[in-house]
Structures are given as structure tokens and as C-alpha cells.
Design an enzyme around this catalytic site. Structure first.
Site, PDB file in Angstrom:
ATOM      1  N   GLY A 174      42.566  42.634  43.860  1.00 23.01           N
ATOM      2  CA  GLY A 174      41.365  42.086  43.819  1.00 23.01           C
ATOM      3  C   GLY A 174      41.088  40.706  44.316  1.00 23.01           C
ATOM      4  O   GLY A 174      42.130  39.821  44.159  1.00 23.01           O
ATOM      5  N   GLU A 175      39.865  40.297  44.673  1.00 20.46           N
ATOM      6  CA  GLU A 175      39.988  38.641  45.258  1.00 20.46           C
ATOM      7  C   GLU A 175      38.476  38.350  44.914  1.00 20.46           C
ATOM      8  O   GLU A 175      37.578  39.157  44.773  1.00 20.46           O
ATOM      9  CB  GLU A 175      40.294  38.894  46.653  1.00 20.46           C
ATOM     10  CG  GLU A 175      39.992  37.456  47.223  1.00 20.46           C
ATOM     11  CD  GLU A 175      40.705  37.305  48.543  1.00 20.46           C
ATOM     12  OE1 GLU A 175      41.103  36.381  49.281  1.00 20.46           O
ATOM     13  OE2 GLU A 175      40.663  38.457  49.485  1.00 20.46           O
ATOM     14  N   GLY A 222      40.248  32.969  42.725  1.00 16.67           N
ATOM     15  CA  GLY A 222      41.638  33.553  42.386  1.00 16.67           C
ATOM     16  C   GLY A 222      41.916  34.816  43.075  1.00 16.67           C
ATOM     17  O   GLY A 222      40.852  35.609  43.536  1.00 16.67           O
ATOM     18  N   GLN A 223      43.130  35.348  42.948  1.00 23.58           N
ATOM     19  CA  GLN A 223      43.438  36.726  43.500  1.00 23.58           C
ATOM     20  C   GLN A 223      44.253  37.675  42.450  1.00 23.58           C
ATOM     21  O   GLN A 223      44.543  36.827  41.454  1.00 23.58           O
ATOM     22  CB  GLN A 223      44.328  36.459  44.684  1.00 23.58           C
ATOM     23  CG  GLN A 223      43.536  36.124  45.854  1.00 23.58           C
ATOM     24  CD  GLN A 223      44.706  36.079  47.011  1.00 23.58           C
ATOM     25  OE1 GLN A 223      45.763  35.908  46.839  1.00 23.58           O
ATOM     26  NE2 GLN A 223      44.064  35.937  48.360  1.00 23.58           N
ATOM     27  N   LYS A 242      48.019  37.569  38.694  1.00 23.89           N
ATOM     28  CA  LYS A 242      46.770  36.847  38.913  1.00 23.89           C
ATOM     29  C   LYS A 242      47.107  35.355  39.295  1.00 23.89           C
ATOM     30  O   LYS A 242      47.775  34.815  38.671  1.00 23.89           O
ATOM     31  CB  LYS A 242      45.997  36.948  37.427  1.00 23.89           C
ATOM     32  CG  LYS A 242      45.481  38.147  36.914  1.00 23.89           C
ATOM     33  CD  LYS A 242      44.613  38.062  35.866  1.00 23.89           C
ATOM     34  CE  LYS A 242      43.147  37.884  36.414  1.00 23.89           C
ATOM     35  NZ  LYS A 242      42.177  38.245  34.973  1.00 23.89           N
ATOM     36  N   ASP A 257      32.956  38.471  28.006  1.00 23.13           N
ATOM     37  CA  ASP A 257      32.633  39.340  29.259  1.00 23.13           C
ATOM     38  C   ASP A 257      32.974  40.553  29.028  1.00 23.13           C
ATOM     39  O   ASP A 257      33.666  41.298  29.937  1.00 23.13           O
ATOM     40  CB  ASP A 257      33.246  38.546  30.333  1.00 23.13           C
ATOM     41  CG  ASP A 257      32.698  38.910  31.652  1.00 23.13           C
ATOM     42  OD1 ASP A 257      31.587  39.657  31.593  1.00 23.13           O
ATOM     43  OD2 ASP A 257      33.104  38.511  33.003  1.00 23.13           O
TER      44      ASP A 257
END
Ligand code: ADE
Length: 302
Positions: free
Chosen positions: A32-33, A37-38, A56, A159
Site C-alpha cells: 500500500g502506498e 506513508g507506505q 507501516k 475512519d
């Protein structure tokens, strides 16, 4: 206040048990990017064993993402610190460790091989399995339990959405992404805030009316978002829409919700389930169902 709490919970004493050594981490492929952040799949060697983790990172230049990173770390530490064998497994993604002493900082989480719930819903969209909804409501029950854990700690997630729920190897849904998620996934779901002095990207279509208007988040506003998550489940991962529109500005969204307009019952969605969604979307926060009440009602519907 939040910043103070964060600083406190990240004191060396608190952190000691979570701090891992960077040389024990073997980074793997990117999973995930985002802008800030990644997330990488990685392996952590501890006591000669290798553990799959999701690592992360944060890009150090940006102070907002730095805050989000520490917020997520502090919340996960608090969640997993408090758990004292009440017999029930946590439905919040398991913290494995933190790496904060090197230049590159990491939050290490249990690796969830089945990915996030939104992707899962979209993949099964064309499979016609018997009792599909019943199984999916099992995931909803898990997340209702996660919200109970957060309620006990007086933490708002802010969220709650299918993209932020992960499915573990043993098919348990767990709430994840306490801070970085907004950049990692479908960025188009986040709309720039329209409040003086506030510049952040917000998941508008998942937000309670009062959060949009005042920027305040509570356990009750998480319940509103949970209602949208139920809608995502009932539609197998559709993009939330009002009056057939999926792209809405800040002011349009406020206008729609203030008029009492809510998302319609999705085709094939049982009345009971839709009633629960609508209860989550009450404009008076105190009259929304509690996470415990939602768990009960969902159990009855399975
Ligand atoms: N993406 C973000 N966090 C993850 C995790 N813990 N497992 C798998 N994929 C992820």
C-alpha cells in the site's frame, strides 16, 4: 491534549515492550502506498523465528503524517496494553511492535493475508454463494465488537469504513488504520475540509453530520460510519451515493444530510438491516444504537 497523551504513552517505559530492532526487520513487497506513508509486507525475526508483518512507515518530511503516525502508534499501544484477559479476542488489528529509534520509523502489525474488506467484497461480487450475507454480517459483528473495545477506552476511530477493515488468516475481521489509512487507500474518497484553519482530507461520505459540521469525532460518530460500512457490505462494496451522485462537495454533503436525506435501501437488502443502518444515521448522536446493541441486532439477523 491528544498530543500530550501521545507523548506520555510513548515514554520509553511504555514503549519498551514494543520497541523492535531495525536489523531484525526484512522488508518485502509494497502492499500500500499513499502521499504520506507506505505499507510493506515484511518479516520480523524474533528469537530465531520469522513472523509475517505489515510494516507501516512514515515519510519524515511531513509533520501532519508524523502526527498521524504517532497517533496510530499510541492508540494501538493503549488498546493492546489494556487488554487483560477478559476471554474475548480483540477485533482491533494486533500490534506486533514499533521501531522508533532509527531514522526510518515503523509500526509493525499482524499481517492480514486476505486484505481489506472492501477489496474482499468487490472480489466476491460475482460469486453466488449461499448465505453470503449471513457470512458477511459475521464480519460486521466483529467490527461492532471492535467499536465496543474503543468505547471502553473512549477512543474514536474517525475512519470506520470497509477499506479500513482487514481480514485475518482465520477469517476474523479486524479494525485497522488508526491514522495513516486515509492516504494509503482510495484517496478519492477523501475531500478537503471546508472549515477555517483546517486543512485535511476527510472521508466525507462516511462522516456523521456533526463531524462534518464541527470537526468533532466521538464513539457515536463512529456508529454513523459503521452504518455506512453496513451499506458497503449490503452492496458488496459499492461507492456510497446520494441521489445517484457519488462525488459530493463539502457543502453539498451538509445540505443533503441536513434535509434528512439518507442513502436508500440497496436492492436485496433485508428491511431489518436497512433499519439498523438508518438508526446509525440519526442526526441526534445519543439516539444512535450503541456498539453493544448493534452486535445483538446483527447476531439476530444472521
Ligand atoms: N494493509 C495495511 N495493513 C495491512 C495488514 N496488517 N495486513 C495486510 N495488508 C495490510
Amino acid at each position: 491534549k491528544m498530543e500530550q497523551d501521545l507523548a506520555q504513552s510513548l515514554q520509553p517505559g511504555w514503549l519498551g515492550r514494543w520497541e523492535k530492532k531495525i536489523r531484525h526487520l526484512t522488508p518485502g513487497p509494497l502492499i500500500g502506498e499513499g502521499m504520506f506513508g507506505q505499507v510493506r509486507r515484511a518479516q520480523l525475526s524474533t528469537h530465531g523465528r520469522r513472523l509475517d508483518v505489515a510494516a507501516k512507515t512514515v515519510r519524515v518530511e511531513d509533520s501532519q503524517s508524523y502526527r498521524d503516525f504517532y497517533r496510530e502508534a499510541a492508540i494501538l499501544v493503549a488498546v493492546h496494553q489494556q487488554r487483560n484477559g477478559d476471554g474475548r479476542k480483540s477485533h482491533i488489528i494486533q500490534l506486533v511492535g514499533l521501531i522508533t529509534k532509527s531514522v526510518e520509523k515503523y509500526i509493525l502489525l499482524e499481517y492480514a493475508p486476505k486484505g481489506d474488506l472492501l477489496g474482499f467484497l468487490r472480489r466476491i461480487g460475482n460469486i453466488n454463494e449461499e448465505d453470503l450475507l449471513g457470512n458477511l454480517l459475521g464480519y460486521a459483528v466483529h467490527i461492532a465488537r471492535a467499536l465496543q473495545e474503543l468505547e471502553r477506552l473512549r477512543i474514536a476511530h474517525r475512519d470506520v469504513a470497509a477499506r479500513n477493515v482487514l481480514i485475518t488468516a482465520d477469517d476474523v475481521a479486524k479494525l485497522a488504520d488508526f491514522g495513516l489509512a486515509r492516504d494509503v487507500y482510495a484517496t478519492t474518497q477523501y475531500v478537503r475540509a471546508n472549515r477555517p484553519g483546517v486543512d485535511e482530507l476527510l472521508p466525507l461520505k462516511w462522516m456523521a453530520l456533526e463531524s462534518i459540521e464541527t470537526g468533532e469525532y466521538t464513539c457515536e460518530s463512529d456508529v454513523w460510519s459503521f452504518g455506512v460500512l453496513l451499506w458497503e457490505i449490503a452492496t458488496l462494496g459499492k461507492d456510497p451515493c446520494y441521489d445517484g451522485r457519488t462525488q459530493l462537495s463539502f457543502l453539498q454533503m451538509v445540505g443533503i444530510l441536513r434535509q434528512g436525506i439518507r442513502m436508500k435501501r440497496p436492492p436485496g437488502c433485508p428491511e431489518d438491516l436497512y433499519r439498523l443502518m438508518r438508526a446509525c444515521w440519526c442526526d441526534v448522536p445519543a439516539t444512535r444504537p450503541t456498539p453493544e446493541g448493534m452486535e445483538k441486532r446483527l447476531m439476530q439477523q444472521r
